[in-house]
Design a protein around this motif. Structure first.
Motif, short mmCIF file in Angstrom:
data_model
loop_
_atom_site.label_atom_id
_atom_site.label_comp_id
_atom_site.label_asym_id
_atom_site.label_seq_id
_atom_site.Cartn_x
_atom_site.Cartn_y
_atom_site.Cartn_z
N GLY A 55 0.80 -1.22 0.00
CA GLY A 55 0.00 0.00 0.00
C GLY A 55 0.83 1.27 0.00
N GLU A 56 2.06 1.17 -0.50
CA GLU A 56 2.98 2.31 -0.46
C GLU A 56 3.42 2.77 -1.84
N LEU A 57 2.61 2.51 -2.86
CA LEU A 57 3.00 2.83 -4.23
C LEU A 57 2.61 4.28 -4.58
N PRO A 58 3.61 5.15 -4.77
CA PRO A 58 3.28 6.53 -5.16
C PRO A 58 2.72 6.57 -6.58
N PRO A 59 2.02 7.64 -6.93
CA PRO A 59 1.36 7.73 -8.24
C PRO A 59 2.28 7.47 -9.43
N GLU A 60 3.49 8.00 -9.41
CA GLU A 60 4.37 7.80 -10.57
C GLU A 60 4.78 6.33 -10.72
N GLN A 61 4.92 5.62 -9.60
CA GLN A 61 5.24 4.19 -9.68
C GLN A 61 4.00 3.38 -10.07
N ALA A 62 2.84 3.82 -9.65
CA ALA A 62 1.60 3.16 -10.07
C ALA A 62 1.44 3.26 -11.59
N GLU A 63 1.79 4.41 -12.13
CA GLU A 63 1.73 4.60 -13.58
C GLU A 63 2.75 3.69 -14.28
N GLU A 64 3.94 3.59 -13.71
CA GLU A 64 4.97 2.71 -14.27
C GLU A 64 4.50 1.26 -14.27
N LEU A 65 3.91 0.82 -13.16
CA LEU A 65 3.40 -0.55 -13.08
C LEU A 65 2.30 -0.77 -14.11
N GLU A 66 1.47 0.22 -14.31
CA GLU A 66 0.40 0.12 -15.30
C GLU A 66 0.98 -0.02 -16.71
N HIS A 67 2.08 0.66 -16.99
CA HIS A 67 2.74 0.51 -18.30
C HIS A 67 3.21 -0.93 -18.49
N TYR A 68 3.81 -1.50 -17.46
CA TYR A 68 4.24 -2.90 -17.54
C TYR A 68 3.04 -3.82 -17.79
N ARG A 69 1.93 -3.55 -17.12
CA ARG A 69 0.73 -4.38 -17.32
C ARG A 69 0.23 -4.28 -18.76
N HIS A 70 0.25 -3.10 -19.32
CA HIS A 70 -0.21 -2.91 -20.70
C HIS A 70 0.68 -3.70 -21.67
N ILE A 71 1.98 -3.58 -21.50
CA ILE A 71 2.90 -4.30 -22.37
C ILE A 71 2.75 -5.81 -22.17
N GLY A 72 2.57 -6.22 -20.94
CA GLY A 72 2.36 -7.64 -20.66
C GLY A 72 1.12 -8.18 -21.36
N ARG A 73 0.05 -7.41 -21.36
CA ARG A 73 -1.18 -7.82 -22.04
C ARG A 73 -0.95 -7.93 -23.55
N LEU A 74 -0.25 -6.97 -24.10
CA LEU A 74 0.07 -7.01 -25.53
C LEU A 74 0.87 -8.27 -25.86
N LEU A 75 1.88 -8.57 -25.05
CA LEU A 75 2.68 -9.77 -25.27
C LEU A 75 1.84 -11.04 -25.15
N GLU A 76 0.93 -11.07 -24.17
CA GLU A 76 0.05 -12.23 -24.01
C GLU A 76 -0.76 -12.49 -25.27
N LEU A 77 -1.33 -11.43 -25.82
CA LEU A 77 -2.15 -11.59 -27.02
C LEU A 77 -1.32 -12.04 -28.22
N MET A 78 -0.16 -11.45 -28.38
CA MET A 78 0.70 -11.84 -29.50
C MET A 78 1.14 -13.29 -29.36
N LYS A 79 1.52 -13.69 -28.15
CA LYS A 79 1.97 -15.07 -27.94
C LYS A 79 0.83 -16.06 -28.08
N SER A 80 -0.37 -15.66 -27.71
CA SER A 80 -1.52 -16.54 -27.89
C SER A 80 -1.72 -16.85 -29.37
#
Length: 92
Positions: A55-80
């Motif tokens: 519960g200690e994620l500042p907004p800029e790190q939350a945004e960074e994590l969201e970027h990783y999630r977006h790229i991860g989803r893209l990779l999942e779809l491509m690999k599928s």
């Protein structure tokens, strides 16, 4: 909601990559299956997730994590689609 009118990021990516289409050439599918996050990025994602769990994620790190999630989803779809393409190809 109709998948063709769904405006969510996930729905749009599904329409773009059609993960169940399975019509990529073997070389393309093999190459895509070899794409992934490097160890430094994996480590950073793990750090961000642990910080978020605490519960200690500042907004800029939350945004960074969201970027990783977006790229991860893209990779999942491509690999599928790549796996589906290899599944649909005769061996040999």
């Amino acid at each position: 909601m109709n998948s063709a009118t769904d405006k969510s990021e996930a729905a749009i990516l599904d329409r773009v990559f059609r993960p169940t289409a399975g019509d990529w050439p073997r070389a393309a599918a093999d190459a895509i299956l070899n794409i992934g996050f490097d160890p430094g990025d994996r480590e950073r994602m793990a750090q961000l997730i642990e910080t978020a769990k605490a519960g200690e994620l500042p907004p800029e790190q939350a945004e960074e994590l969201e970027h990783y999630r977006h790229i991860g989803r893209l990779l999942e779809l491509m690999k599928s689609r790549a796996r589906q393409s290899l599944k649909n190809r005769p061996t040999g």
